[in-house]
Design an enzyme around this catalytic site. Structure first.
Site, PDB file in Angstrom:
ATOM      1  N   GLY A   9     -20.148  16.002 -23.647  1.00  0.00           N
ATOM      2  CA  GLY A   9     -20.353  15.274 -22.410  1.00  0.00           C
ATOM      3  C   GLY A   9     -19.129  14.550 -21.894  1.00  0.00           C
ATOM      4  O   GLY A   9     -19.232  13.812 -20.933  1.00  0.00           O
ATOM      5  N   CYS A  27      -5.565  16.354  -7.853  1.00  0.00           N
ATOM      6  CA  CYS A  27      -6.370  15.400  -8.602  1.00  0.00           C
ATOM      7  C   CYS A  27      -5.947  13.961  -8.333  1.00  0.00           C
ATOM      8  O   CYS A  27      -6.564  13.031  -8.840  1.00  0.00           O
ATOM      9  CB  CYS A  27      -6.315  15.710 -10.093  1.00  0.00           C
ATOM     10  SG  CYS A  27      -7.205  17.223 -10.512  1.00  0.00           S
TER      11      CYS A  27
END
Lengths: 409, 409
Positions: free
Chosen positions: B87, B57
């Site tokens: 979200g 990452c």
């Protein structure tokens, strides 16, 4: 990932706002204007395709190698007669909710044309096409996949990524859907892709394994994408091949623009009409070329059939380019030349095929092609596809350069 | 894409067959065995991490640049109080079917450990984690994204891709789902990723924006992933840094194995229990580090809150490595050191937090950490997260090297 959430309301608003016809016309206008790097603050010699060494769907791992690697899954697409008919171009997954299936596809590749906005539209159209190839016309969500090239300077990065996003987003809107998430990483090449997902009922999914002897084969876009984008790149990089092969730069540009138009064109109307006219088989033509995809489609049919391709409709001037190269550049006439966001290939009974073609040509504003027929496979031989040794090549003139013709989509 | 179709029947069969506990134990056994390239016909010096210049990452485009680029969408996550709470880590999309939402996420990155099988498990666990961070515990489908490195020879390609697929598939099975599609292209670096999708009811989605002053902050895995995998790579490439910094090779290996175990560990039980104990806020810790993700989470809360981190639990020996580097290698103590497939960070009322922790520790078999608290934001100041200047660093010993302790997950 960074993501956004849409309310039902703003989704409906988008659907109201966007006219697919106006949207496609604006893409065509942009294509015809050509991409001038200086207009965006880029170096005059900036060329998007330089940020990869492979183009579009031509970057796929070769199919035999891929199938071997995928054995690690233990369960390759079985294509048993119970299951086939769904799962050729997208995966179809039962959900935990009765009657609803999840249909999903992903694709990513590298830039093959110079305009990042047009690349965005092509990328989205190409991803969506795997849903359309299943007759699924309603996409519920898209994700964007982006590898930002390490070699970009800051200006290049900002221009390219923003224009790409705009194009991707506009194509999604044209398809009546939205982009609500994705992932962006740094990468040695510019990597472009997406995910398209539909939650739908069985009725919305076309059975694509019902071709019968006597059906005809229809193709909704001409071939020659790989030939046209590559020759256009020779022209742009001034690498001598255009002169060497005695090619006409104006005709190369025209062919490339014709290719860009059709790569931007969604296969959505074709999908809607494939369901309406109950097509017996359907797939989309991409990296493996017309013969590769016809062959894949033939192999999964329930009946013992062979798909015979009699005619190769090609983007105007790509026949001349391919002949000038070595008689058969990119194996265009062998049917394995790669397409990106190519057309749908369908098998339909002859009587319905003409109605399908007439309605699709009317709603999209572009010609479709009767390219072959479905015959009975020879006894004992597996289903396959072949190109008739007496095939004809049919040049397809550009619709977007002849102003007399109205573009509908 | 190549895809497969699963019948309801074979999906159920998979769910019956796989025990998540046995599955995780087999990953741990593989980690402890260490990866010997020669066992797979590879050169003794073959090192997976050499096929990228960025790890896990850590390859994310920096957040300020990314947010600027995403402006091209015109509609960045608005985080209005009506919409927020869904979200943050996945996109949540209304479907055309009443009561059902599509929750979806994608992630891709580059290899950060040497064993391709373990990389497959980590990649899948990392993708799934974005669903789990929303409290969504049931994944309906996964797609695999793979860029096969051009520099691989044929043997390397076959070994790496097949082992990666096995690991990815095993992690999906552990999560009760399956991999039914994907895309594979050639790429200069080895690119690894996936897509996870759930079709679920609102009840299955946690509201993650309800943190209140008085809540405590719980972290389900210790920090230090970036420190441990990087120091392990110094060791493997024999690049002199281990000696230079007077580090203990045995302790580096142990820390790396501890990191690998927790990167393989699914956040699924944590997600199930986050819903059961009605967590007020939740996210997963990945590329932006504990402070970055705590800050993102604080900003989307409905209440005026600040997240204060008092304690940094770290994989054993990573504190020593970070101190040896420059006093604060990878800014571990500043909270921005990247994690891959890190733990969930949750805000819970104090009384429920202890029950949550006890049950998660019991089902997973690994410790969890009380790392901070939610306080009222100072008047007029936006929500944010900060590390208490009197923070403590808490080394977390490995569970997988002390045979007395039973691994549950």
């Amino acid at each position: 990932m960074l993501s956004r959430k849409a309310s039902d309301h703003d989704q409906q608003a988008t659907r109201r706002m966007e006219s697919p016809y106006a949207s496609h016309a604006s893409a065509v206008a942009r294509i015809l204007k050509t991409f001038i790097p200086q207009d965006y603050g880029l170096h005059p010699l900036f060329l998007l395709q330089n940020f990869t060494q492979m183009k579009g769907c031509g970057c796929k791992v070769p199919r035999p190698i891929l199938l071997n690697l995928l054995k690690a899954f233990g369960n390759i697409p079985t294509m048993s007669h119970d299951e086939v008919g769904i799962g050729l171009d997208s995966c179809v997954v039962p959900t935990r909710h009765p009657g609803l299936k999840l249909v999903q596809t992903t694709d990513f590749f590298y830039p093959l044309v110079d305009d990042p906005y047009i690349m965005g539209r092509i990328t989205a159209a190409n991803v969506l096409s795997d849903l359309y190839a299943m007759g699924v016309s309603e996409c519920d969500n898209m994700l964007m996949l982006l590898g930002v090239c390490n070699d970009f300077n800051d200006v290049e990065r900002d221009v390219i990524v923003k224009e790409f996003i705009k194009g991707f987003k506009d194509a999604a809107a044209q398809a009546g859907t939205e982009v609500r998430g994705g992932q962006t990483v740094k990468c040695p090449w510019l990597l472009l892709g997406g995910v398209a997902t539909s939650v739908c009922t069985d009725r919305e999914i076309l059975k694509v394994d019902r071709a019968k002897p006597g059906d005809v084969l229809i193709l909704t876009k001409p071939l020659g994408g790989q030939v046209s984008v590559n020759s256009y790149e020779w022209l742009q990089t001034n690498n001598g091949r255009v002169k060497e092969l005695h090619l006409d730069p104006k005709k190369i540009l025209r062919a490339a623009q014709q290719a860009m138009e059709q790569m931007c064109r969604l296969n959505r109307n074709a999908a809607i009409l494939a369901r309406k006219y109950r097509a017996h088989a359907c797939t989309d033509v991409t990296g493996f070329g017309i013969l590769g995809h016809a062959d894949n489609l033939a192999r999964v049919q329930r009946n013992n059939v062979q798909f015979v391709i009699d005619s190769l409709p090609v983007i105007e001037y790509t026949e001349e380019i391919a002949r000038a190269m070595n008689g058969n550049g990119f194996n265009l006439f062998g049917g394995t030349s790669a397409e990106t966001s190519g057309g749908l290939l369908l098998a339909l009974p002859e009587e319905r095929a003409e109605d399908f073609r007439a309605e699709l040509e009317s709603v999209d504003g572009f010609p479709t092609f009767l390219i072959g027929r479905v015959v009975e496979a020879e006894p004992g031989k597996p289903n396959n596809a072949e190109i008739n040794h007496r095939y004809t090549v049919v040049p397809v003139p550009s619709q977007i350069h002849s102003s007399a013709i109205v573009i509908n989509q």
